[in-house]
Design an enzyme around this catalytic site. Structure first.
Site, mmCIF file in Angstrom:
data_model
loop_
_atom_site.group_PDB
_atom_site.id
_atom_site.type_symbol
_atom_site.label_atom_id
_atom_site.label_comp_id
_atom_site.label_asym_id
_atom_site.label_seq_id
_atom_site.Cartn_x
_atom_site.Cartn_y
_atom_site.Cartn_z
ATOM 1 N N GLU A 100 -6.171 6.995 -0.640
ATOM 2 C CA GLU A 100 -6.092 5.811 0.210
ATOM 3 C C GLU A 100 -6.801 4.627 -0.445
ATOM 4 O OE1 GLU A 100 -4.225 5.395 2.802
ATOM 5 O OE2 GLU A 100 -3.559 7.465 2.598
ATOM 6 N N HIS B 34 1.747 4.440 -3.022
ATOM 7 C CA HIS B 34 1.749 5.898 -2.886
ATOM 8 C C HIS B 34 2.979 6.492 -3.571
ATOM 9 C CE1 HIS B 34 -1.722 6.470 -0.396
ATOM 10 N NE2 HIS B 34 -1.243 5.840 0.657
ATOM 11 N N HIS C 120 0.837 -1.205 0.000
ATOM 12 C CA HIS C 120 0.000 0.000 0.000
ATOM 13 C C HIS C 120 0.874 1.259 0.000
ATOM 14 C CE1 HIS C 120 -3.379 2.602 1.591
ATOM 15 N NE2 HIS C 120 -2.329 3.261 2.066
ATOM 16 N N GLU C 121 1.874 1.293 0.870
ATOM 17 C CA GLU C 121 2.733 2.477 0.960
ATOM 18 C C GLU C 121 3.569 2.658 -0.299
ATOM 19 O OE1 GLU C 121 2.377 4.695 3.153
ATOM 20 O OE2 GLU C 121 0.981 3.527 4.370
#
Length: 297
Positions: free
Chosen positions: A213, A144, A140-141
């Site tokens: 998100e 980004h 997930h990070e």
């Protein structure tokens, strides 16, 4: 930089629109203040310098504020190993890896571009998640970073401070020396414009933060092929954050827009003002993605 993270045109268009609207907003704000005050130019120079520092050194500032430190593969072999695997899978440069020695379970990515990015996890999240769940959070990070929304959010979040900075310089600088009959009107105009600018920028950045998100959840889960592990990590973290002391959460809330999960202690926040979509929304989206991937298998 093209990676194997699923592209998100919705995120790209929202980042472009948000940046454009914020740019227009602040150009108009600064132009009005320059017309109203004599010290606005100085305020713009100072605020511009602060923005440059925030953008160029955002990774160092974030690590310092969260008490994080860069760690080597020898110091954190498991963490580095997971990021190595994900970066190889995503075909992207490996960011620097950091650990923040705090009990709050969370993670964030920062940096002005993929080549200068940092992925930081807390000791709290490492203790609470198993290997697969931690890998889901890291994916997930990393999404980004790949989507470049970290840099956009860094700028967008900071621009909200500009209204306050310019207003403060106007009120306590040039305006305090302005003794003519128009001084009161100028002060009221500056304060009113500042409030409007802050409110609009606040809503724009919150809307972008919520969408990014969801985009990171989707892209990260698609890369690993295991949406259920990310959903499990979200559930664990959201439940455990409610048990973290309120004082610690208040200290961390400045990073809400960058955290994997918001540093809130069981407080209900109106969706319009939240930096993150609700847990239920994220879990529903991940559940739908899991069914979709299952159908394609």
């Amino acid at each position: 930089m093209k990676t194997r993270f699923a592209p998100d045109r919705g995120l790209s268009s929202r980042m472009l629109i948000t940046s454009f609207l914020l740019g227009l907003l602040y150009v108009g704000f600064v132009a009005l203040l320059i017309a109203l005050t004599k010290s606005a130019v100085l305020a713009v120079v100072i605020a511009g310098g602060a923005l440059f520092v925030q953008y160029w050194f955002s990774d160092r500032i974030a690590l310092y504020a969260m008490h994080g430190r860069i760690v080597t593969p020898e110091e954190a072999p498991q963490l580095h190993g997971a990021i190595d695997r994900l970066c190889a899978l995503a075909d992207m440069p490996k960011p620097r890896v950091a650990i923040a020695d705090v009990d709050m379970p969370n993670a964030f990515a920062t940096g002005r571009n993929p080549k200068n990015a940092v992925v930081c996890v807390t000791t709290g999240i490492m203790r609470r998640l198993d290997d697969d769940e931690l890998e889901g959070v890291l994916s997930h990070e990393l999404s980004h970073v790949a989507h470049r929304d970290v840099a956009v959010m860094t700028i967008a979040s900071f621009l909200g401070v500009l209204a306050g900075l310019i207003t403060r310089f106007g009120l306590y600088g040039g305006l305090s020396r302005n003794r003519d009959q128009n001084a009161a009107l100028v002060v009221l105009t500056v304060v009113a414009v500042s409030i409007i600018v802050y409110a609009i920028s606040f809503l724009l950045t919150r809307a972008l933060s919520r969408y990014r998100e969801l985009a990171a959840d989707r892209a990260g889960a698609m890369l690993t092929g295991r949406p259920s592990t990310l959903a499990s990590a979200l559930t664990k973290i959201s439940g455990d954050i409610a048990r973290i002391p309120s004082r610690d959460l208040r200290e961390a809330q400045a990073f809400n827009a960058f955290f994997f999960a918001p540093a809130l202690s069981g407080q209900s926040v109106a969706s319009l003002f939240s930096t993150h979509p609700s847990l239920e929304t994220r879990l529903d989206r991940l559940g739908a993605l899991s069914r979709q991937l299952g159908e394609q298998a």
